[in-house]
Structures are given as structure tokens and as C-alpha cells.
Write an enzyme that holds these catalytic residues in place. Structure first.
Site, mmCIF file in Angstrom:
data_model
loop_
_atom_site.group_PDB
_atom_site.id
_atom_site.type_symbol
_atom_site.label_atom_id
_atom_site.label_comp_id
_atom_site.label_asym_id
_atom_site.label_seq_id
_atom_site.Cartn_x
_atom_site.Cartn_y
_atom_site.Cartn_z
ATOM 1 C CE LYS A 175 35.611 33.595 34.098
ATOM 2 N NZ LYS A 175 35.244 34.928 33.607
ATOM 3 C CE LYS B 157 40.023 35.517 43.326
ATOM 4 N NZ LYS B 157 40.601 36.001 42.050
ATOM 5 C CE LYS C 34 32.763 41.220 40.800
ATOM 6 N NZ LYS C 34 33.205 41.603 39.462
#
Ligand code: AMP
Ligand code: TRP
Length: 343
Positions: A122, A205, A208
Site C-alpha cells: 500500500k 482481484k 473496490k
């Protein structure tokens, strides 16, 4: 009280799980997480936490965060989480999470945090620019779990390392202070095949944060939107195979079949046998009907709930009261153990 109104007894233990309110709840969240939580609530005492403190470890537009917090609550209730039998609440409504996290900041070692792969992912290349919150995120997650002395935590693959850290923190706290305050929380691993991939790229994947809305089926999508996205989903030119082995190298076909299997509660083998030799066009129509049948009622209920934000807030306030009642005495026990002067 009659036996009929007695709340169900937790037979196996206490579950804590968290979900970030970062918008765009999708089919992956539903099949990979929320649906499992719905099933677990019969066997465990469950606490479901909407983790807004975790969300702001990366920038969140304030109004969007408020909206997403209610939307996640609505999605969970619509999907079948019973907010009366369980506690459904917002993390920032229970101050003990942040308070215990501070104690854990002083228990966890820098070396432990330096091994966390999610931080590396991240934070990206420019690690100096990541927030300090993102770095200590796993300590807060440990506090989420341990402030309830939760015994079980449903986790996906990506969160296993964080749960391990929570176990290490629990153990170090107990041994540093010579107490048995915290249990070792156990992972509850989900059934197989629950990784839902992007509709555009079978190697990524469903997420969102994917910039393309066509990559995912949102829990807020209506029948037309679902049909459009399934129709446009990436495929290959071949008919569907007659064995699971025939899906080798066909990530998009495998993904659509997996989704269909999950939505119809079948194994991949069963679905492959059933759909052997079909063209994608026919299979996609079936998948659309099934997705609409499963998600349609959830979508409608979510919309109804979102039209009444005061009702959602009431449910969340009730959940926070329940959660606080468990967390406050645990925090007090920790403060006593550490030697903080009592108030
Ligand atoms: P996130 O959307 O990353 O905040 O994840 C919330 C929950 O949904 C976590 O338990 C994830 O493991 C699960 N989840 C998210 N995306 C997927 C996906 N594509 N397939 C399966 N599970 C997912
Ligand atoms: N870190 C989890 C995620 O990104 C969310 C989370 C926060 C969580 N606290 C938790 C999950 C406690 C399980 C238990 O998906």
C-alpha cells in the site's frame, strides 16, 4: 422471558470481523466475506465492525467516508446480518479500539511491523510519504480483535499475516506482564474458490478501487447494470470445457464459472459438468439471471435502508452500545495491568 425470546447462545466462541467503509461494496465482498459472516452468526457471538479508523490510513474524502459507512452497514443488513442478535457498529464509536491500539503500539516491535507485506504494497515506492497510521495499522487491527477477547476471526488470505501479528501481540502482552488477559485468536478460513476476479481481467482481484466500474458487480447495481456488465465481461472464443482441468489458462472462463458456482451453492466441478460445451452467450444469460435473483433483493433492501439514514444510525448506535459494554471492562483490565493510575 420465554424460551422463544432468549437470544441464541454462542456455542463456539466470539467472532470479530472488520470491513473498511471505502465505497463500492461488490460481489467479491459479498461472496468472499459478507455471505460467510451471515452463515457464522448462527454458531458464534458476532461483532461486525465498520473500520473507519483503518480507512483514513489512506486519504478519504470526508463526505464519501460518511456515505460509505452507512452504505456498508446497509449492505450487511440487506445481505442478512442480524444487527439485533449481533453487534454491528462503527469503529470510531467505540473509543477503546484506539486506546488499546496505543498500548499495542508500545508492545509490538518495529521489526514485526517491518515484515508486513500489506504496508509495503500500500505504501508503494515512496514509503516516506505513507501515513504513520498505515504503518501501525496492524496494531489497531489487533486491538479491534483483542478488545473483545475475540476467539475467532474470519480472514481472507491477505489478512492472515495481520492476524498472526495480533496473536504475537496478545502473547507478548501476556508474557511481559505475567498475565493471561488475552486469548490467542484463531483464524476462520473460508471455503475454497471464494476469490472473485475482475470481469475485465481474470488475473486481477475484483476490487473496490479498480477504476473501471465494468470490472465489478456492485451490491448497488440494479438488474440492467448487472446484465450489462456480465454481457461485456471478457471471455475467450472457445465453448465451455467439460472438466475443471480444461479451465487451465482460461482465467476469465474460470472466474465466471466460479461466480456461478458460488451463487448457486454448487461446486465448480458440478457447474463445469452442467455447462460443458455451452457457448458463453448462453451461459452469460444464465449467470445474469442468477446474479439478479441473488443480488436483486439485497440491492432493493439496501436502497430502502439508504433512504432512511436515521434508521441505519439508530442500528449502529445500538451496536456501539453493545460493543462498548464489552470493550470498556477489557480496556480497564489492560490499564490496570499496565499500571496506569485508576481514575
Ligand atoms: P476490502 O474490499 O479489500 O476492504 O475487503 C473486504 C472483505 O472482502 C475482506 O474480507 C476481503 O477478503 C473480501 N474481498 C474483497 N475483495 C474480494 C474478492 N475479489 N474476492 C473475494 N473476497 C474479497
Ligand atoms: N484489515 C482488514 C481488511 O483490510 C479489515 C479489518 C480491520 C479487520 N480490523 C479487523 C478484519 C479485524 C478482521 C478483524 O480487510
Amino acid at each position: 422471558m420465554t424460551s422463544g425470546s432468549t437470544p441464541p447462545v454462542a456455542t463456539k466462541g466470539r467472532i470479530l470481523s472488520g470491513i473498511q467503509p471505502t465505497g463500492n461494496l461488490h460481489l467479491g465482498n459479498y461472496l468472499g466475506a459478507i455471505r460467510n459472516w451471515v452463515a457464522l452468526q448462527n454458531d458464534f457471538e458476532c461483532l461486525f465492525c465498520i473500520v473507519d479508523l483503518h480507512a483514513i490510513t489512506v486519504w478519504q474524502e470526508p463526505a464519501a467516508l460518511t456515505h460509505a459507512t452507512r452504505e456498508v452497514a446497509a449492505g450487511m443488513i440487506a445481505a442478512g446480518i442480524d444487527p439485533v442478535a449481533n453487534a454491528l457498529f462503527v469503529q470510531s464509536h467505540v473509543p477503546a479500539h484506539a486506546q488499546l491500539a496505543w498500548v499495542f503500539n508500545c508492545v509490538a516491535r518495529l521489526g514485526w511491523l517491518n515484515r508486513m507485506t500489506q504496508f509495503k504494497d500500500k505504501a508503494g515506492k515512496d514509503r516516506e510519504k505513507a501515513s504513520a497510521g498505515l504503518y501501525v495499522y496492524p496494531n489497531l487491527m489487533a486491538a479491534d480483535i483483542l478488545v473483545y477477547k475475540a476467539t475467532h476471526v474470519p480472514v481472507g488470505e491477505d489478512q492472515k499475516q495481520h492476524l498472526e501479528l495480533a496473536r504475537d501481540i496478545a502473547q507478548k502482552f501476556n508474557s511481559d506482564y505475567g498475565v493471561e488477559v488475552f486469548p490467542q485468536p484463531e483464524p476462520v478460513i473460508r471455503g475454497p474458490g471464494m476469490r472473485v476476479m475482475s470481469l475485465r481481467d481474470g488475473s486481477k482481484k475484483m476490487s473496490k478501487s479498480d477504476p473501471s466500474d465494468f470490472s465489478r458487480i456492485n451490491m448497488t447495481d440494479d438488474a440492467d447494470a448487472i446484465a450489462g456488465k456480465v454481457r461485456k465481461a471478457t471471455t475467450d472464443p472457445h465453448p465451455l470445457p467439460d472438466s475443471v482441468a480444461g479451465l487451465e489458462g482460461r482465467a476469465e472462463a474460470a472466474n465466471l464459472l466460479n461466480i456461478y458456482a458460488a451463487l448457486t451453492d454448487q461446486t465448480l466441478e458440478q457447474v463445469v459438468t452442467e455447462q460443458a460445451g455451452q457457448q458463453f452467450s448462453g451461459f452469460k444469460a444464465k449467470l445474469t439471471d442468477t446474479a439478479v435473483a441473488v443480488l436483486g433483493p439485497i440491492n432493493a433492501e439496501m436502497k430502502r435502508l439508504m433512504n432512511d439514514p436515521a434508521e441505519i444510525d439508530k442500528v449502529l448506535a445500538r451496536g456501539a452500545a453493545k460493543a462498548n459494554a464489552i470493550a470498556e471492562p477489557v480496556l480497564a483490565e489492560v490499564y490496570r495491568t499496565v499500571g496506569f493510575l485508576s481514575r
